[in-house]
Design a protein around this motif. Structure first.
Motif: not given
Length: 424
Positions: A158-161, A163-170
Motif C-alpha cells: 500500500l505504501a509503495k503505491r 510513494v509511486d503516485r507521489m513520485d509521479s507528481e514530483g
C-alpha cells in the motif's frame, strides 16, 4: 529551546548572555554555535507556524507579528524558500504604494504518509505541508488472522503505491508513519498488539526491509496517540491544550494531549484506558471488556462468527436496529455507554481534560452511547460539572490515526526540524 528575544542579523551570532562564563574559550565557542543552531531552528519553526496561521503574509508582517528584526526574518524566509517549505505567492500594495511580496506554505513539493493497520482494515493518508489530503485510501484487511509478515507485506504494498503516485507528481516523501492498535516502544517495536496477534515484533525494521530501505524515516506509534495528534490539529477541538482521544475500534486505547503536547509516558505505553477497572451495576471488570466495540458485538451481533473484515458491517447493522428503536439494542447500548462513562470519569479525574473525543466505531454509535456516558461522567467525577470536560464525537472518523501519523511528521517540521530538498 526558546525564541530569541532579539535575533542577530546576517553574519552575527545569536547569544544568551552569561552562558559562556566559567568555560574555556573553545568550549564557550562550541556551546555558542550549538545554541545558535537551536535558536535558529526554533525561529524557522516559529516563522513557518506564523505563515501557516495567517495563510499568506509578507516579510514585514512576520517581523511585526513575531518580534524578530527584519534582517533575521529575511534570512529565515530565504532559508525556508530554499528548503521548499515556503514560497512567494503574489503581492499586495502596501501603505506607501510599494508592493509587498506575500509568502505562503509551499504545498507543491513535499508529502508525508500515514498508514493505520487494524483488525479489519488498512487506511493510508498522504498530506502536503499545509495538511491538505493528497490521498485517502482504505482497504479491507483481516489483520486479526493475518501473520505479522503478511500484514507487513500488505502495508509495504500500500505504501509503495502511494510513494509511486507521489513520485509521479514530483513530490519528495518526508516520512512514513504507521499507527498500530498496541503497545509500541520508542524504538518502533510492537511489544503487544493482542488484537493483531503481534508480540515483540520489530515493525519498523521489517517494514523498512520490505520497502528496500527507503531514504525517508519509517516510524510507528500507537493508534490512539496518533488519533489524538490528528484531532488536535484538524478536529472540531483543534488547538485544545488538554484532550483525551478514545480509539473506538476492537481494542480501546486513549491518546493523551496534556498542556498542548502528546504524552506517551516513559517508554511509550501511556493511555491504556481499556485496562482500568470499573464497577457498574455490581459488576467489576475492565473498561474494554464492558464498553469496547468487541463488547458491543459480543452482545448485539446476530452473527456467531465475525471475521475481522466484517466488523464495520456488523456495527452498521446494530446502528440500523438502534434507529428502529429495537428495545434490546437500545438498552444494551445505553448500558455500554454508562460503562464507558465510568471509565472516562477515572481518566477525567486524573487528567482534567477539556474534551474527550469518541473516535472509530463510537462515532456511529454515539447517539445512544454518548448521552449515557455523559450522565455517568457527571455522576462519577469528583469535580463539579466534570471539571469542564465534554464528551464529543470525532469528525475525522476511522481516518484519524492514519491522518495523525502523517500529521506528526508535519509537527516535527513546525518545531524546526526542516527538510532538505533532494539534490541539495
Amino acid at each position: 529551546m526558546r525564541i530569541a528575544a532579539k535575533s542577530a542579523g546576517p553574519g552575527e551570532a545569536e547569544e544568551e548572555p552569561g552562558r559562556a562564563g566559567g568555560r574555556t574559550a573553545g568550549a564557550a565557542e562550541r556551546a555558542k554555535r550549538a545554541d545558535f543552531t537551536d535558536v535558529r531552528a526554533n525561529n524557522l519553526g516559529f516563522v513557518l507556524r506564523q505563515v501557516r496561521a495567517e495563510g499568506r503574509c509578507s516579510r514585514a508582517d512576520l517581523a511585526a507579528k513575531t518580534g524578530l528584526n527584519k534582517a533575521t526574518v529575511s534570512s529565515l524566509v530565504a532559508e525556508l524558500i530554499e528548503r521548499r517549505v515556503l514560497r512567494e505567492s503574489g503581492s499586495v500594495i502596501g501603505n506607501i504604494g510599494r508592493p509587498a511580496v506575500l509568502l505562503s506554505v509551499d504545498t507543491g513539493y513535499y508529502a508525508s504518509l500515514g498508514v493505520e493497520v487494524n483488525v479489519d482494515y488498512m487506511t493510508l493518508v498522504a498530506v502536503d505541508l499545509a495538511g491538505n489530503r493528497l490521498l485517502s485510501w482504505r482497504r479491507a484487511h483481516d489483520g486479526a488472522h493475518a501473520t505479522p509478515g503478511k500484514s507487513v507485506s500488505a502495508l509495504a504494498g500500500l505504501a509503495k503505491r502511494a510513494v509511486d503516485r507521489m513520485d509521479s507528481e514530483g513530490r519528495q516523501i518526508l516520512g512514513l508513519a504507521v499507527a498500530v492498535p498496541g503497545m509500541i516502544d520508542n524504538d518502533g517495536v510492537v511489544q503487544r498488539a493482542p488484537m493483531l496477534g503481534w508480540s515483540d515484533f520489530d515493525l519498523t525494521g521489517r517494514l523498512r526491509q520490505a520497502m528496500r530501505d527507503p531514504k525517508y524515516a519509517v516510524t510507528a506509534d500507537n493508534d490512539a496517540n496518533l488519533g489524538a495528534v490528528a484531532e488536535q490539529r484538524f478536529g472540531s477541538w483543534a488547538g485544545v491544550s488538554n484532550m483525551i482521544y478514545l480509539t473506538g475500534e476492537i481494542g480501546l486505547g486513549a491518546g493523551l494531549i496534556v498542556d498542548g503536547e502528546l504524552r506517551r509516558g516513559a517508554t511509550g505505553f501511556a493511555g491504556e484506558i481499556g485496562n482500568l477497572l470499573i464497577e457498574v451495576d455490581g459488576r467489576v471488570g475492565r473498561v474494554e471488556d464492558f464498553a469496547g466495540i468487541r463488547a458491543v458485538l459480543d452482545e448485539l451481533s446476530e452473527s456467531d462468527d465475525i471475521a475481522g473484515t466484517e466488523v464495520e458491517a456488523e456495527v452498521e447493522d446494530i446502528v440500523t436496529r438502534a434507529r428502529a428503536e429495537e428495545p434490546r439494542v437500545v438498552a444494551a447500548l445505553e448500558r455500554i455507554g454508562r460503562c464507558l462513562g465510568a471509565g472516562i470519569a477515572l481518566a477525567v479525574d486524573l487528567l482534567n481534560p477539556e474534551a474527550v473525543v469518541l473516535g472509530g466505531h463510537y462515532q456511529a454509535l454515539s447517539p445512544w452511547i454518548g448521552p449515557a456516558a455523559e450522565t455517568e461522567l457527571a455522576a462519577r467525577t469528583h469535580a463539579s460539572g466534570a471539571g469542564g470536560a465534554e464528551i464529543v464525537v470525532s469528525a475525522l472518523g476511522h481516518e484519524a490515526p492514519a491522518l495523525g501519523a502523517a500529521t506528526g511528521i508535519l509537527n516535527d517540521i513546525d518545531a524546526g526540524l526542516m527538510p532538505t530538498p533532494l539534490g541539495r
